[in-house]
Design a protein around this motif. Sequence first.
Motif, PDB file in Angstrom:
ATOM      1  N   TRP A  82       0.861  -1.186   0.000  1.00  0.00           N
ATOM      2  CA  TRP A  82       0.000   0.000   0.000  1.00  0.00           C
ATOM      3  C   TRP A  82       0.888   1.224   0.000  1.00  0.00           C
ATOM      4  O   TRP A  82       2.019   1.202   0.474  1.00  0.00           O
ATOM      5  CB  TRP A  82      -0.977   0.027   1.189  1.00  0.00           C
ATOM      6  N   PHE A  83       0.338   2.319  -0.574  1.00  0.00           N
ATOM      7  CA  PHE A  83       1.068   3.578  -0.683  1.00  0.00           C
ATOM      8  C   PHE A  83       0.537   4.543   0.375  1.00  0.00           C
ATOM      9  O   PHE A  83      -0.674   4.733   0.492  1.00  0.00           O
ATOM     10  CB  PHE A  83       0.866   4.166  -2.088  1.00  0.00           C
ATOM     11  N   GLY A  84       1.433   5.171   1.128  1.00  0.00           N
ATOM     12  CA  GLY A  84       1.004   6.105   2.178  1.00  0.00           C
ATOM     13  C   GLY A  84       0.382   5.337   3.326  1.00  0.00           C
ATOM     14  O   GLY A  84       0.859   4.265   3.717  1.00  0.00           O
ATOM     15  N   ASP A  97       2.222  -0.169   8.774  1.00  0.00           N
ATOM     16  CA  ASP A  97       3.193   0.918   8.640  1.00  0.00           C
ATOM     17  C   ASP A  97       2.955   1.706   7.353  1.00  0.00           C
ATOM     18  O   ASP A  97       2.511   1.159   6.341  1.00  0.00           O
ATOM     19  CB  ASP A  97       4.618   0.343   8.616  1.00  0.00           C
ATOM     20  N   MET A  98       3.318   2.974   7.417  1.00  0.00           N
ATOM     21  CA  MET A  98       3.251   3.859   6.240  1.00  0.00           C
ATOM     22  C   MET A  98       4.009   3.211   5.068  1.00  0.00           C
ATOM     23  O   MET A  98       5.116   2.698   5.250  1.00  0.00           O
ATOM     24  CB  MET A  98       3.906   5.173   6.666  1.00  0.00           C
ATOM     25  N   HIS A  99       3.432   3.236   3.884  1.00  0.00           N
ATOM     26  CA  HIS A  99       4.062   2.739   2.644  1.00  0.00           C
ATOM     27  C   HIS A  99       4.322   1.224   2.648  1.00  0.00           C
ATOM     28  O   HIS A  99       5.158   0.743   1.869  1.00  0.00           O
ATOM     29  CB  HIS A  99       5.362   3.475   2.352  1.00  0.00           C
ATOM     30  N   GLY A 100       3.658   0.478   3.516  1.00  0.00           N
ATOM     31  CA  GLY A 100       3.738  -0.983   3.449  1.00  0.00           C
ATOM     32  C   GLY A 100       4.948  -1.563   4.153  1.00  0.00           C
ATOM     33  O   GLY A 100       5.792  -0.843   4.674  1.00  0.00           O
ATOM     34  N   ALA A 102       7.202  -3.902   2.720  1.00  0.00           N
ATOM     35  CA  ALA A 102       8.311  -4.454   1.920  1.00  0.00           C
ATOM     36  C   ALA A 102       9.624  -3.707   2.135  1.00  0.00           C
ATOM     37  O   ALA A 102      10.704  -4.280   2.002  1.00  0.00           O
ATOM     38  CB  ALA A 102       7.950  -4.444   0.437  1.00  0.00           C
ATOM     39  N   ARG A 103       9.546  -2.415   2.508  1.00  0.00           N
ATOM     40  CA  ARG A 103      10.785  -1.634   2.629  1.00  0.00           C
ATOM     41  C   ARG A 103      11.515  -1.878   3.941  1.00  0.00           C
ATOM     42  O   ARG A 103      12.635  -1.407   4.110  1.00  0.00           O
ATOM     43  CB  ARG A 103      10.498  -0.142   2.438  1.00  0.00           C
ATOM     44  N   ILE A 104      10.872  -2.558   4.899  1.00  0.00           N
ATOM     45  CA  ILE A 104      11.515  -2.719   6.212  1.00  0.00           C
ATOM     46  C   ILE A 104      11.767  -4.172   6.604  1.00  0.00           C
ATOM     47  O   ILE A 104      12.058  -4.468   7.757  1.00  0.00           O
ATOM     48  CB  ILE A 104      10.717  -1.997   7.332  1.00  0.00           C
ATOM     49  N   LEU A 171       8.431   2.975  -6.564  1.00  0.00           N
ATOM     50  CA  LEU A 171       9.876   3.096  -6.375  1.00  0.00           C
ATOM     51  C   LEU A 171      10.059   4.558  -5.959  1.00  0.00           C
ATOM     52  O   LEU A 171      10.060   5.466  -6.795  1.00  0.00           O
ATOM     53  CB  LEU A 171      10.615   2.757  -7.680  1.00  0.00           C
ATOM     54  N   HIS A 172      10.135   4.740  -4.638  1.00  0.00           N
ATOM     55  CA  HIS A 172      10.015   6.070  -4.006  1.00  0.00           C
ATOM     56  C   HIS A 172      11.370   6.786  -4.064  1.00  0.00           C
ATOM     57  O   HIS A 172      12.017   7.031  -3.044  1.00  0.00           O
ATOM     58  CB  HIS A 172       9.576   5.829  -2.557  1.00  0.00           C
ATOM     59  N   THR A 173      11.796   7.118  -5.290  1.00  0.00           N
ATOM     60  CA  THR A 173      13.204   7.484  -5.515  1.00  0.00           C
ATOM     61  C   THR A 173      13.546   8.906  -5.065  1.00  0.00           C
ATOM     62  O   THR A 173      12.925   9.877  -5.527  1.00  0.00           O
ATOM     63  CB  THR A 173      13.517   7.311  -7.012  1.00  0.00           C
ATOM     64  N   THR A 216       5.404  20.509  -1.760  1.00  0.00           N
ATOM     65  CA  THR A 216       4.938  19.791  -2.956  1.00  0.00           C
ATOM     66  C   THR A 216       4.815  18.309  -2.633  1.00  0.00           C
ATOM     67  O   THR A 216       5.809  17.665  -2.271  1.00  0.00           O
ATOM     68  CB  THR A 216       5.937  19.999  -4.123  1.00  0.00           C
ATOM     69  N   ASP A 217       3.590  17.778  -2.728  1.00  0.00           N
ATOM     70  CA  ASP A 217       3.351  16.347  -2.514  1.00  0.00           C
ATOM     71  C   ASP A 217       2.214  15.969  -3.467  1.00  0.00           C
ATOM     72  O   ASP A 217       1.049  15.919  -3.080  1.00  0.00           O
ATOM     73  CB  ASP A 217       2.990  16.090  -1.044  1.00  0.00           C
ATOM     74  N   HIS A 218       2.572  15.784  -4.736  1.00  0.00           N
ATOM     75  CA  HIS A 218       1.587  15.612  -5.801  1.00  0.00           C
ATOM     76  C   HIS A 218       1.560  14.164  -6.282  1.00  0.00           C
ATOM     77  O   HIS A 218       2.601  13.602  -6.631  1.00  0.00           O
ATOM     78  CB  HIS A 218       1.939  16.479  -7.022  1.00  0.00           C
ATOM     79  N   ASN A 260       9.855  18.123  10.836  1.00  0.00           N
ATOM     80  CA  ASN A 260       9.203  17.092  11.659  1.00  0.00           C
ATOM     81  C   ASN A 260       9.355  15.679  11.102  1.00  0.00           C
ATOM     82  O   ASN A 260       8.731  14.750  11.606  1.00  0.00           O
ATOM     83  CB  ASN A 260       7.714  17.426  11.790  1.00  0.00           C
ATOM     84  N   LEU A 261      10.159  15.535  10.060  1.00  0.00           N
ATOM     85  CA  LEU A 261      10.341  14.195   9.485  1.00  0.00           C
ATOM     86  C   LEU A 261      11.527  13.507  10.148  1.00  0.00           C
ATOM     87  O   LEU A 261      12.612  14.109  10.249  1.00  0.00           O
ATOM     88  CB  LEU A 261      10.598  14.293   7.980  1.00  0.00           C
ATOM     89  N   PRO A 262      11.362  12.261  10.575  1.00  0.00           N
ATOM     90  CA  PRO A 262      12.503  11.565  11.172  1.00  0.00           C
ATOM     91  C   PRO A 262      13.560  11.258  10.110  1.00  0.00           C
ATOM     92  O   PRO A 262      13.255  11.103   8.925  1.00  0.00           O
ATOM     93  CB  PRO A 262      11.878  10.251  11.703  1.00  0.00           C
ATOM     94  N   VAL A 275      10.925  11.739  -7.201  1.00  0.00           N
ATOM     95  CA  VAL A 275      10.096  11.532  -8.397  1.00  0.00           C
ATOM     96  C   VAL A 275       9.882  10.031  -8.442  1.00  0.00           C
ATOM     97  O   VAL A 275      10.825   9.267  -8.652  1.00  0.00           O
ATOM     98  CB  VAL A 275      10.798  12.057  -9.671  1.00  0.00           C
ATOM     99  N   GLU A 276       8.648   9.607  -8.184  1.00  0.00           N
ATOM    100  CA  GLU A 276       8.380   8.194  -7.868  1.00  0.00           C
ATOM    101  C   GLU A 276       7.590   7.516  -8.984  1.00  0.00           C
ATOM    102  O   GLU A 276       6.570   8.027  -9.427  1.00  0.00           O
ATOM    103  CB  GLU A 276       7.601   8.120  -6.551  1.00  0.00           C
ATOM    104  N   THR A 277       8.087   6.365  -9.372  1.00  0.00           N
ATOM    105  CA  THR A 277       7.436   5.539 -10.389  1.00  0.00           C
ATOM    106  C   THR A 277       6.465   4.626  -9.645  1.00  0.00           C
ATOM    107  O   THR A 277       6.899   3.802  -8.839  1.00  0.00           O
ATOM    108  CB  THR A 277       8.514   4.725 -11.135  1.00  0.00           C
TER     109      THR A 277
HETATM  110  O1  TA6 Z   1       5.510   9.882  -1.592  1.00  0.00           O
HETATM  111  C1  TA6 Z   1       5.351  11.047  -0.856  1.00  0.00           C
HETATM  112  C2  TA6 Z   1       5.025  10.664   0.576  1.00  0.00           C
HETATM  113  O2  TA6 Z   1       3.906   9.841   0.604  1.00  0.00           O
HETATM  114  C3  TA6 Z   1       4.851  11.948   1.386  1.00  0.00           C
HETATM  115  O3  TA6 Z   1       3.528  12.205   1.733  1.00  0.00           O
HETATM  116  C4  TA6 Z   1       5.806  11.780   2.548  1.00  0.00           C
HETATM  117  O4  TA6 Z   1       5.223  11.472   3.719  1.00  0.00           O
HETATM  118  C5  TA6 Z   1       6.776  10.760   2.016  1.00  0.00           C
HETATM  119  O5  TA6 Z   1       6.109   9.926   1.134  1.00  0.00           O
HETATM  120  C6  TA6 Z   1       7.715  10.029   2.922  1.00  0.00           C
HETATM  121  O6  TA6 Z   1       7.122   9.032   3.670  1.00  0.00           O
HETATM  122  P1  TA6 Z   1       7.946   8.319   4.822  1.00  0.00           P
HETATM  123  O7  TA6 Z   1       7.024   7.311   5.427  1.00  0.00           O
HETATM  124  O8  TA6 Z   1       9.117   7.642   4.144  1.00  0.00           O
HETATM  125  O9  TA6 Z   1       8.374   9.393   5.771  1.00  0.00           O
END
Ligand code: TA6
Length: 304
Positions: A82-84, A97-100, A102-104, A171-173, A216-218, A260-262, A275-277
């Motif tokens: 899942w995304f987000g 967890d955020m973004h699924g 597979a990354r952890i 691919l959250h590049t 920017t979060d498009h 505020n981002l870790p 720029v994510e595919t």
């Molecule tokens: O892809 C953009 C996004 O979804 C943003 O909203 C931002 O939160 C980012 O990913 C990073 O997410 P993360 O869970 O890695 O901090």
Amino acid sequence: MTAQELNSTFGIAGVLHFEEELSGLVRAQITTSAAEATIYLQGAHLTHWRPTGQPPVLFTSTQSPFEPGKSIRGGIPVVFPWFGRHSGPELPGQQYDMHGFARIVPWAVRSVSTNGDEIQLTFSLSANDQSRALGYAAFRLEYTFHIGHTLRAQFDVYNDAAEPLQFEEALHTYFSIEDIDKTTVEGLAGAKYLDSGDHFAVKVQEESLLRFVRHTDHIYLDTTATCIIHDAGNNRRISVEKSGSQTTVVWNPSREVAANLPGLLPADRRHFICVETANAHGNRLTLAPGAHHRLSANITVLPV
Ligand code: TA6
């Protein structure tokens, strides 16, 4: 497999070496005449790629955790299934967890091969107790990096279940840029997007060059276009050409959000854009039993 076992099975003297960090994470270090790269087995996470003669193309934060079970900030985190935030029904007592997941989680190295000055590494991940507890019982992922003057990342999803598999992927590049104020992204003119920074309002990109003058979060939907990052501060363009992808996400946090981002210094926001595919939101995929989907991105550095 331990780093030692990986070296005896897949290592190539002077080209591919596996090493274990103090945290226990294992990574592959790659050096060829065309490029150098680093890939962590956790998340099959490529954190560094530099074609010979270029500054690094990917951004990885000096503040990132490199610890088991924690997402690395930078490189190419792989987003699945899942995304987000997770949007479907959640099973009780489970953490989504955020973004699924597979990354952890640790991936296996499946194969390594070389072709001229290019090296290919394939990683795999299958359903396990942890994914089953989250409701993902029978999938297989294969993820191949072709590392050379161009970086090709190829992400394959197989549905081994008797039921359809619905998922999102990316691919959250994180691209390294010299200065966000001198950076633009081309390729998205006319595309419809969800503005995550504005309650997911549906908007249309009017400008042919996207500039980064605000948070920017498009999430651009229904777009297959190649994007060009104009990294004017480094005197280069970076082309992101994709296939099997209908969504492109472009992210650069504002100073307030970045603070505020870790795993990130507030000033880092000037030096990366994502720029994510992807296939996300309205472009999420459903795979029939036995079906397979391939997402791929080709990243190339071009002169100005
Ligand atoms: O892809 C953009 C996004 O979804 C943003 O909203 C931002 O939160 C980012 O990913 C990073 O997410 P993360 O869970 O890695 O901090």
